[in-house]
Write an enzyme that holds these catalytic residues in place. Structure first.
Site, PDB file in Angstrom:
ATOM      1  N   SER A  55     -13.522 -11.927  19.408  1.00  7.34           N
ATOM      2  CA  SER A  55     -12.428 -11.065  18.953  1.00  7.34           C
ATOM      3  C   SER A  55     -11.092 -11.758  18.743  1.00  7.34           C
ATOM      4  O   SER A  55     -10.207 -11.205  18.109  1.00  7.34           O
ATOM      5  CB  SER A  55     -12.233  -9.901  19.921  1.00  7.34           C
ATOM      6  OG  SER A  55     -13.190  -8.911  19.650  1.00  7.34           O
TER       7      SER A  55
ATOM      8  N   LYS B 251      -1.686  -7.624  21.629  1.00  8.38           N
ATOM      9  CA  LYS B 251      -2.778  -6.746  21.211  1.00  8.38           C
ATOM     10  C   LYS B 251      -2.699  -5.476  22.051  1.00  8.38           C
ATOM     11  O   LYS B 251      -2.406  -5.553  23.255  1.00  8.38           O
ATOM     12  CB  LYS B 251      -4.112  -7.456  21.441  1.00  8.38           C
ATOM     13  CG  LYS B 251      -5.333  -6.687  20.950  1.00  8.38           C
ATOM     14  CD  LYS B 251      -6.611  -7.467  21.250  1.00  8.38           C
ATOM     15  CE  LYS B 251      -7.846  -6.773  20.728  1.00  8.38           C
ATOM     16  NZ  LYS B 251      -9.086  -7.527  21.038  1.00  8.38           N
TER      17      LYS B 251
ATOM     18  N   SER C  23     -11.939  -8.174  16.926  1.00 15.34           N
ATOM     19  CA  SER C  23     -11.149  -6.960  17.069  1.00 15.34           C
ATOM     20  C   SER C  23      -9.639  -7.212  17.096  1.00 15.34           C
ATOM     21  O   SER C  23      -8.877  -6.278  16.845  1.00 15.34           O
ATOM     22  CB  SER C  23     -11.561  -6.247  18.361  1.00 15.34           C
ATOM     23  OG  SER C  23     -11.223  -7.011  19.482  1.00 15.34           O
TER      24      SER C  23
END
Lengths: 507, 475
Positions: free
Chosen positions: B173, B74, B149
């Site tokens: 997330s 990420k 996210s």
């Protein structure tokens, strides 16, 4: 060299007229002053990273991703900072907190890369306590402390090296600080001066800060307000910053007290504001008003755990603490019988106090030791602008020299004027060896002294006549001649008796 | 492609596959699925070089524990010498000078890092629509969001563009996009995995967590990344168990499910009935599954947003246009460097949260919001721990609904925030929680079921999850 006389020299502060030295604002008003002192700690690494804290390094070289506040980095606590906080707290008789929480103080500043300072808010490591000061008359007063807390320094913005840009040096960013806050109980600029002098002495004794205000390793902000005498409410508070010496703090406060009184007398309103001191003019000028004040939005620092300072830890620090100036002062004045002046001068510098401590551990002649320190040693250091750390005469050697005088082996003048200079130059011989080699052992043989006496009397027949005529003071002249002829070795007591006797006999 | 890391490793050792081959095939799939917009950058050459090097090590018998793993990061986890943006314009052009602790540990065990994955800006969002680099499509249905996210991470693992990914979970997330995409996502116990090198959103909530296709890989990756770190003082020094070797379930469990969650009017009927089926089945298998009271569900999301935005407002202060990253060229004073750089550099949702966080910390409001939310957080923690004292796990949905349409929730931030209702309890209480892809909706979308465990109970959580996957998964 006036040498050994200084312990009986006039006191620096005499009593009487100067006892009222603390300059009160005036009869109508009183000042209320509180100080905030930032003490930059002598740790090897920064407060929350392992970056070096070395002073004077090339700009932006004592940095890492942590002190640069790069994305994703986290702080870690330098335990030395905690230890130094505890040391100062113990020295100031504070209550030491067990559970220490860190907090973020949020504000934007170009030399603070994280956008917040890691500080302490509701849980300062030290609370309460006091530092004792003395005014010129010797009256003491305890300046109470509100708190001492740990925090980190910011970097430096440099505005005068590039015509178009401000430059930022982050070497100092993250250097650990202790912030000491006093209660608003300082009443005069003189008290503030004495307080800061004590703080500086203390941090130097504790070896937690070099106490250098000019270089900014100790910094002071002052909060000051004026009110009518006896009033219970405080006046509007003005904060004064940027005073880079203890003397300048005093000057700034004097200016501010006068300014505020003048304003009150002419019915002007005092604004709650921050002012900066201009050392060149001696004036303070407005830096920011209350409306521009930051809301720091403190909240507990989530990246750091609570640091536990337990009783055992405090005890271990307490046991490792060096002797403090006020403790030594008390010991010298009450146990060793030193005068206030001598004790003050000796404890003023930790290095000298330690030298003295060592010296009196090696000779029992305390009085002589004091006189040597206050006299020849200090004179030499002062005249040559040297620190005692650069002084070549060890306490063993000085103690041996003192013993030689005290047991009558050498005269005082030989010791101070002949042997001591050789020792200062770094002679590796003992005082006894020097005295023997140079034939400076005190002459106590009556026969040979009598020879010198005869010669002296023969040299000045007219003075002998004058002496006989009643000018008994002339004995000094003959004594001087005897000492000169004996190269200072003649025992003065014996010589003086023989001179007197000869003069009487030749009557 | 859904073999475990262990199986892949065995194949390579037998000469049936190689890291090079695998890397090439992933690179090709990434190329074919560019429209999903999962990767912000692909480290093609570097990955191939590392693959060649690691192949040799595997043959030589001295390869690390994770040799054969090709992983995506990420874009809020730092990797030395590589760009990192947190999907924000404000970090435009910024390259990290250091690697996150987890990245160092992965590389030391011969993981191949194939690229950085799209996400919501600074990990703030539940749909990956808050990225300065565009939205990510859900690989199951391209008209749907992947969740957020860590949307790029979940979508990439689901689409087979990398074997596994690391995300960060602050309020769900990792678990929420895992639920929306049909993969496994873990939020470890707070302090289990070092946060050093993960760009902070809300420091007392953030945890790095893996996204995988199965529990075995999850366990193996956690073995490598978990454990104490001198650079993260909030990271626990507790020993890291041998998770993968302890995946066999040990007996009957007592499981609680929160009545208010199951009865929540916002919960999709099919997700609810799937949970009910699972509860029934678990009972049939001999487990004790009982309803438990947690009367605070309505307060979870508000408390979460007060506290996380407060921390975020401070964590994001460093992006100031002065030191690094984006600086506006429309400035005329040092103050305007801050105002303009931050106004132009941050996206709308990030600014909304900075403003909210600044507000709740400001003088006069601190006690009413921040201090109160902290108190409430303690109550949540005490109550949840009380339940877990007598229950092994808490069973709950991961999300109230399956992945929404792109653009469906962007106009209503409150509706978006409420989607977090089942995932914020774990980070508010610091407890571990895992989302398992064991639900499929008639609308064609997957959904996850969540298990929350005791502090540092990852071993038990993985073992039970493994059994759940075998019993309720589609294989």
């Amino acid at each position: 060299m006036s040498a050994v006389a200084s312990s009986s020299a006039p006191r620096r502060h005499s009593s009487g007229a100067s006892a009222t030295n603390l300059r009160r604002p005036n009869d109508k008003y009183e000042a209320v002053i509180g100080l905030e002192v930032h003490i930059q700690l002598l740790t090897k690494s920064k407060a929350y990273s392992s970056d070096s804290t070395e002073y004077g390094a090339v700009p932006n070289t004592n940095v890492s991703v942590i002190s640069l506040g790069h994305p994703g980095v986290l702080p870690k606590i330098n335990t030395k900072m905690v230890e130094y906080g505890v040391r100062l707290g113990i020295a100031c008789n504070c209550v030491i907190r067990e559970e220490n929480e860190y907090a973020r103080k949020n504000y934007f500043y170009a030399d603070m890369p994280k956008g917040y300072q890691i500080s302490q808010h509701k849980t300062p490591i030290c609370e309460g306590g006091y530092i004792e000061i003395k005014d010129k008359a010797g009256n003491s007063k305890n300046i109470e402390l509100t708190r001492i807390h740990m925090e980190e320094d910011s970097g430096k913005s440099i505005h005068d090296q590039d015509p178009f840009n401000s430059l930022i040096d982050l070497n100092r960013a993250g250097v650990p600080l202790l912030e000491m806050v006093t209660e608003p109980i300082i009443e005069t600029s003189e008290e503030a001066y004495q307080f800061l002098t004590e703080v500086r002495k203390l941090v130097r004794y504790l070896e937690i800060c070099d106490g250098n205000m000019e270089e900014g390793s100790m910094r002071c902000d002052a909060n000051i307000s004026i009110r009518e005498k006896g009033a219970s409410e405080m006046g509007e508070k003005v904060e004064v910053k940027n005073m880079n010496s203890i003397r300048n703090v005093q000057r700034a406060l004097e200016y501010e007290i006068t300014r505020q009184i003048k304003a009150l007398d002419s019915n002007e309103k005092i604004d709650q504001e921050t002012r900066t001191f201009d050392a060149a003019t001696g004036k303070t000028i407005v830096m920011r008003t209350k409306e521009m004040a930051n809301d720091y939005r403190y909240f507990p620092e989530p990246d750091l755990p609570i640091v536990i300072v337990d009783e055992e830890y405090v005890k271990s620090i307490r046991e490792s603490m060096p002797a403090l100036p006020n403790e030594l002062y008390k010991k010298y004045t009450s146990e060793l019988g030193l005068s206030d002046y001598d004790a003050t001068v000796i404890t003023d510098s930790k290095a000298i106090a330690l030298y003295f401590e060592e010296l009196i551990g090696k000779t029992s002649k305390v009085k002589a030791a004091v006189n040597w320190i206050m006299g020849p040693v200090k004179s030499y250091l002062n005249e040559n602008a040297k620190e005692i750390s650069e002084f070549k005469v060890t306490t063993e050697v000085l103690a041996a020299l003192i013993e030689l005088i005290e047991n009558g082996t050498i005269s005082h003048s030989v010791a101070t004027q002949k042997i001591f200079p050789l020792l200062i130059e770094g002679s590796d011989k003992s005082p006894m060896e020097i005295a023997t080699e140079n034939n400076w052992i005190k002459e106590s043989d009556v026969g040979s002294i009598n020879e010198f006496v005869k010669q002296a009397i023969a040299k000045y027949p007219d003075k002998v006549a004058e002496y006989k005529g009643g000018k008994v003071g002339l004995i000094g002249l003959f004594m001087g001649e005897v000492m000169k002829l004996s190269k200072g070795k003649a025992d003065p007591k014996i010589a003086s008796e023989l001179v007197k006797k000869s003069l009487e006999e030749s009557k | 492609m859904n073999n475990s890391i262990h199986e892949i490793r065995a194949k390579i050792q037998k000469g049936e596959s190689s890291c090079i081959e695998l890397t090439k095939s992933y690179l090709q799939k990434i190329e074919e699925n560019k429209h999903l917009n999962t990767f912000l950058e692909v480290f093609s050459e570097e990955a191939l070089e590392n693959a060649a090097r690691i192949d040799k090590k595997i043959i030589g018998g001295n390869a690390g524990k994770l040799a054969g793993l090709i992983l995506g990061l990420k874009d809020n986890i730092c990797y030395k010498g590589h760009k990192i943006s947190a999907s924000s314009k404000i970090l435009e052009g910024f390259e990290s000078l250091y690697s996150a602790t987890v990245v160092e540990r992965l590389i030391a065990e011969d993981t191949i890092i194939i690229g950085r994955l799209n996400c919501d800006e600074f990990a703030m969002g539940s749909s990956n629509e808050n990225s300065a680099y565009g939205e990510v499509l859900n690989p199951v249905d391209n008209s749907k969001v992947p969740g957020g996210s860590s949307g790029g991470a979940a979508a990439a693992v689901k689409a087979g563009l990398c074997h596994a990914a690391l995300g960060t979970d602050t309020g769900g997330s990792v678990r929420q996009p895992a639920s929306h995409c049909g993969v496994v996502g873990l939020k470890p116990t707070y302090g289990r995995v070092s946060r050093y090198g993960a760009i902070a959103y809300a420091s007392s909530f953030d945890q790095i967590g893996p996204i995988t296709n199965n529990i075995e890989d999850m366990a193996l990756i956690m073995e490598v990344i978990a454990g104490s770190d001198e650079y993260d003082s909030t990271c626990s020094s507790q020993d890291v168990p041998n998770y993968r070797k302890e995946l066999q379930l040990t007996g009957v469990k007592k499981i609680g499910y929160i009545k208010d969650c199951l009865e929540n009017p916002g919960l999709d009927a099919e997700i609810k009935s799937r949970l009910e089926v699972i509860i029934k089945e678990l009972r049939l298998q001999g487990h004790e599954v009982v309803p438990v009271d947690f009367p605070y569900t309505d307060f979870l999301v508000p408390a979460y947003y007060v506290l996380t935005t407060a921390e975020a407002s401070s964590n994001l202060a460093r992006y100031d246009g002065i030191h690094y990253g984006y600086r506006s060229d429309q400035t005329d004073s040092w103050e305007s460097v801050y105002f303009k750089s931050r106004s132009e550099g941050f996206g709308k949702e990030v600014k909304r949260r900075i403003m909210l966080g600044t507000y709740v910390l400001s003088a006069g409001y601190f006690d009413a919001y921040y201090a109160k939310a902290q108190k409430v957080r303690r109550i949540f923690r005490d109550k949840t721990n009380e339940i877990l004292n007598t229950h092994d796990f808490i069973l709950l949905p991961t999300t109230p609904n399956t992945a929404p349409e792109l653009g469906e929730n962007t106009k209503d931030p409150i509706a978006m925030y409420l989607e977090d209702i089942f995932t914020v309890q774990a980070p508010l209480t610091g407890l571990p929680a895992i989302s398992l892809p064991i639900g499929e909706h008639t609308n064609g979308m997957p959904f996850g079921i969540q298990l929350m465990g005791r502090r540092f109970s990852e071993t038990a959580l993985f073992a039970f999850s493994n059994e759940m996957m075998q019993n309720f998964g589609d294989n």
